[in-house]
Design a protein around this motif. Structure first.
Motif, PDB file in Angstrom:
ATOM      1  N   ILE A 137     116.992  35.162  -4.587  1.00 19.06           N
ATOM      2  CA  ILE A 137     116.911  35.237  -3.124  1.00 19.06           C
ATOM      3  C   ILE A 137     117.017  33.837  -2.524  1.00 19.06           C
ATOM      4  O   ILE A 137     117.705  33.625  -1.518  1.00 19.06           O
ATOM      5  CB  ILE A 137     115.606  35.929  -2.689  1.00 19.06           C
ATOM      6  CG1 ILE A 137     115.649  37.416  -3.063  1.00 19.06           C
ATOM      7  CG2 ILE A 137     115.388  35.768  -1.186  1.00 19.06           C
ATOM      8  CD1 ILE A 137     114.340  38.143  -2.835  1.00 19.06           C
ATOM      9  N   GLY A 138     116.332  32.881  -3.134  1.00 19.80           N
ATOM     10  CA  GLY A 138     116.411  31.504  -2.643  1.00 19.80           C
ATOM     11  C   GLY A 138     117.829  30.963  -2.670  1.00 19.80           C
ATOM     12  O   GLY A 138     118.253  30.265  -1.741  1.00 19.80           O
ATOM     13  N   MET A 182     115.582  28.060   0.391  1.00 23.88           N
ATOM     14  CA  MET A 182     115.402  27.564  -0.967  1.00 23.88           C
ATOM     15  C   MET A 182     114.181  28.244  -1.580  1.00 23.88           C
ATOM     16  O   MET A 182     113.589  29.138  -0.986  1.00 23.88           O
ATOM     17  CB  MET A 182     115.200  26.051  -0.944  1.00 23.88           C
ATOM     18  CG  MET A 182     114.014  25.620  -0.086  1.00 23.88           C
ATOM     19  SD  MET A 182     113.774  23.846   0.007  1.00 23.88           S
ATOM     20  CE  MET A 182     113.446  23.473  -1.716  1.00 23.88           C
ATOM     21  N   ALA A 183     113.770  27.787  -2.769  1.00 22.69           N
ATOM     22  CA  ALA A 183     112.569  28.300  -3.424  1.00 22.69           C
ATOM     23  C   ALA A 183     111.783  27.145  -4.024  1.00 22.69           C
ATOM     24  O   ALA A 183     112.340  26.075  -4.304  1.00 22.69           O
ATOM     25  CB  ALA A 183     112.937  29.316  -4.513  1.00 22.69           C
ATOM     26  N   VAL A 184     110.486  27.375  -4.219  1.00 21.99           N
ATOM     27  CA  VAL A 184     109.636  26.393  -4.890  1.00 21.99           C
ATOM     28  C   VAL A 184     108.784  27.117  -5.922  1.00 21.99           C
ATOM     29  O   VAL A 184     108.578  28.338  -5.844  1.00 21.99           O
ATOM     30  CB  VAL A 184     108.714  25.628  -3.913  1.00 21.99           C
ATOM     31  CG1 VAL A 184     109.518  24.878  -2.873  1.00 21.99           C
ATOM     32  CG2 VAL A 184     107.701  26.565  -3.268  1.00 21.99           C
ATOM     33  N   THR A 185     108.262  26.369  -6.879  1.00 21.15           N
ATOM     34  CA  THR A 185     107.356  26.918  -7.876  1.00 21.15           C
ATOM     35  C   THR A 185     106.244  25.929  -8.193  1.00 21.15           C
ATOM     36  O   THR A 185     106.492  24.723  -8.241  1.00 21.15           O
ATOM     37  CB  THR A 185     108.101  27.259  -9.186  1.00 21.15           C
ATOM     38  OG1 THR A 185     107.155  27.750 -10.154  1.00 21.15           O
ATOM     39  CG2 THR A 185     108.806  26.046  -9.772  1.00 21.15           C
ATOM     40  N   PRO A 186     105.029  26.417  -8.394  1.00 22.08           N
ATOM     41  CA  PRO A 186     103.985  25.545  -8.930  1.00 22.08           C
ATOM     42  C   PRO A 186     104.137  25.440 -10.440  1.00 22.08           C
ATOM     43  O   PRO A 186     104.970  26.130 -11.046  1.00 22.08           O
ATOM     44  CB  PRO A 186     102.701  26.294  -8.567  1.00 22.08           C
ATOM     45  CG  PRO A 186     103.103  27.741  -8.621  1.00 22.08           C
ATOM     46  CD  PRO A 186     104.528  27.779  -8.116  1.00 22.08           C
ATOM     47  N   GLY A 187     103.310  24.609 -11.055  1.00 24.42           N
ATOM     48  CA  GLY A 187     103.214  24.567 -12.502  1.00 24.42           C
ATOM     49  C   GLY A 187     102.101  25.499 -12.955  1.00 24.42           C
ATOM     50  O   GLY A 187     101.947  26.600 -12.419  1.00 24.42           O
ATOM     51  N   PHE A 188     101.301  25.086 -13.929  1.00 28.74           N
ATOM     52  CA  PHE A 188     100.155  25.867 -14.389  1.00 28.74           C
ATOM     53  C   PHE A 188      99.092  25.756 -13.304  1.00 28.74           C
ATOM     54  O   PHE A 188      98.490  24.708 -13.107  1.00 28.74           O
ATOM     55  CB  PHE A 188      99.644  25.311 -15.712  1.00 28.74           C
ATOM     56  CG  PHE A 188      98.789  26.279 -16.505  1.00 28.74           C
ATOM     57  CD1 PHE A 188      98.006  27.240 -15.868  1.00 28.74           C
ATOM     58  CD2 PHE A 188      98.756  26.218 -17.881  1.00 28.74           C
ATOM     59  CE1 PHE A 188      97.220  28.131 -16.585  1.00 28.74           C
ATOM     60  CE2 PHE A 188      97.967  27.092 -18.623  1.00 28.74           C
ATOM     61  CZ  PHE A 188      97.198  28.050 -17.977  1.00 28.74           C
ATOM     62  N   LEU A 189      98.862  26.849 -12.613  1.00 23.73           N
ATOM     63  CA  LEU A 189      98.111  26.820 -11.361  1.00 23.73           C
ATOM     64  C   LEU A 189      96.627  27.093 -11.572  1.00 23.73           C
ATOM     65  O   LEU A 189      96.245  28.088 -12.201  1.00 23.73           O
ATOM     66  CB  LEU A 189      98.695  27.866 -10.411  1.00 23.73           C
ATOM     67  CG  LEU A 189      98.278  27.785  -8.950  1.00 23.73           C
ATOM     68  CD1 LEU A 189      98.823  26.529  -8.298  1.00 23.73           C
ATOM     69  CD2 LEU A 189      98.763  29.027  -8.208  1.00 23.73           C
ATOM     70  N   GLY A 229     119.331  26.313  -1.440  1.00 24.70           N
ATOM     71  CA  GLY A 229     119.663  27.167  -2.566  1.00 24.70           C
ATOM     72  C   GLY A 229     118.988  26.814  -3.870  1.00 24.70           C
ATOM     73  O   GLY A 229     119.076  27.565  -4.842  1.00 24.70           O
ATOM     74  N   ARG A 230     118.301  25.690  -3.912  1.00 28.23           N
ATOM     75  CA  ARG A 230     117.679  25.252  -5.164  1.00 28.23           C
ATOM     76  C   ARG A 230     116.257  25.788  -5.312  1.00 28.23           C
ATOM     77  O   ARG A 230     115.637  26.215  -4.334  1.00 28.23           O
ATOM     78  CB  ARG A 230     117.655  23.730  -5.237  1.00 28.23           C
ATOM     79  CG  ARG A 230     119.027  23.096  -5.346  1.00 28.23           C
ATOM     80  CD  ARG A 230     118.939  21.586  -5.425  1.00 28.23           C
ATOM     81  NE  ARG A 230     118.117  21.130  -6.559  1.00 28.23           N
ATOM     82  CZ  ARG A 230     117.824  19.850  -6.789  1.00 28.23           C
ATOM     83  NH1 ARG A 230     118.285  18.909  -5.971  1.00 28.23           N
ATOM     84  NH2 ARG A 230     117.089  19.512  -7.831  1.00 28.23           N
TER      85      ARG A 230
END
Length: 303
Positions: A178-179, A194-201, A256-257
């Motif tokens: 989707i991002g 765009m999209a983002v992600t956390p690490g080990f949360l 888009g990333r």
């Protein structure tokens, strides 16, 4: 307080706890009016069964210097999202799509074909359908003028399969897709997706699972939690990354990333709340990817 986002309107879906709550607070810290949306209120709990509420998040936004507006919204309900849109009533400058709620459907260490199909389908629908509904109804408020920003929140910055189940992988990789699509579609209207992600949360739920608090979380490493937990991060880490994106005049270069919290840290130079800079990406590459026993790795090098 930096009032960079004063006069701006942000909407954060899934803002009851975890990344959504932290992102809402960090946007508020920059002076934004933040619509804090989710299902759990002080009067009505969601199926997640957690104590955190959207009202608490809105109060944290206020305390940080912004203006929090708590609105109960079930993003699987089109009518709920329509009501949210009517409540907002005008332009949205930043939309962060963080609906999840799928943890209760994950079946650990069970082959997909032996898992509960209804749970797998509920996980995917709850992750993907809710995002698509939110975007369909709220994007008109973002693209009404150029300059809007839409951020999808996922898990992982690439489509490599890491589990824990095929359903989970489909859910999270779909959000990255989707991002990518938003990156193309929104550019036509002068907006960025765009999209983002956390690490080990170290979310509220994760701390509870491992039987620790934010004050003593290191006690869980190698005991109730895996050794990877030594390179974990608070939800505020990715929240600060999103705030940096929201104030970056050249954010369109990321269209888009999918950017990880550690990538955002290297780009913008912020720290986690304890002053460290966790780099879970390096840990995955230099320890896990290299076949090194995490017990033999110096976790401090990755913070």
């Amino acid at each position: 307080m930096d009032n960079t986002l004063a006069g701006k309107v942000a909407v954060v879906t899934g803002a009851t706890r975890g990344c959504g709550r932290a992102i809402a607070v960090e946007l508020g810290r920059l002076g934004a009016t933040v619509y804090v949306t989710g299902r759990t209120t002080r009067e009505s709990a969601s199926p997640m069964g957690r104590a955190e509420t959207i009202e608490e998040t809105a109060e944290l936004v206020d305390a940080a210097g912004g203006h929090g507006v708590a609105v109960r919204c079930d993003f699987s309900s089109v009518s709920d999202v329509d009501a949210l849109r009517a409540r907002i009533g005008g332009r949205v400058h930043v939309l962060v799509d963080d609906v999840w709620g799928g943890d209760r459907f994950i079946e650990w260490d069970v082959p997909y074909w032996e898992a509960d199909l209804d749970k797998a389908l509920a996980m995917v629908r709850g992750a993907v359908d809710t995002h698509l509904i939110a975007l369909h109804r709220l994007l008109p408020l973002v693209v009404s003028e150029p300059g809007g920003l839409v951020i999808e929140v996922t898990d992982g910055d690439n489509d490599d399969y890491v589990g824990p189940t095929i359903g989970y992988h489909v859910a999270k990789s779909s959000i990255r897709a989707i991002g990518r699509g938003l990156g193309v579609e929104l550019a036509k209207f002068g907006a960025t997706g765009m999209a983002v992600t956390p690490g080990f949360l170290r979310s509220e739920a994760m701390l509870d699972i491992f039987g620790v608090t934010e004050g003593n979380w290191r006690d869980a490493v190698g005991k109730t939690a895996p050794l990877d937990f030594a390179v974990s991060e608070t939800p505020a880490y990715v929240g600060r990354g999103v705030a940096a994106l929201a104030t970056d005049p050249e954010v369109s270069r990321f269209a888009g990333r999918t950017l990880a919290s550690w990538t955002l840290m290297h780009t913008y130079g912020f720290t986690d709340v304890d002053g460290t800079r966790p780099d879970f990406g390096r840990w995955l590459t230099e320890v896990r990817g290299a076949g090194i026993d995490p017990a033999d790795a110096d976790a401090a090098r990755f913070r």
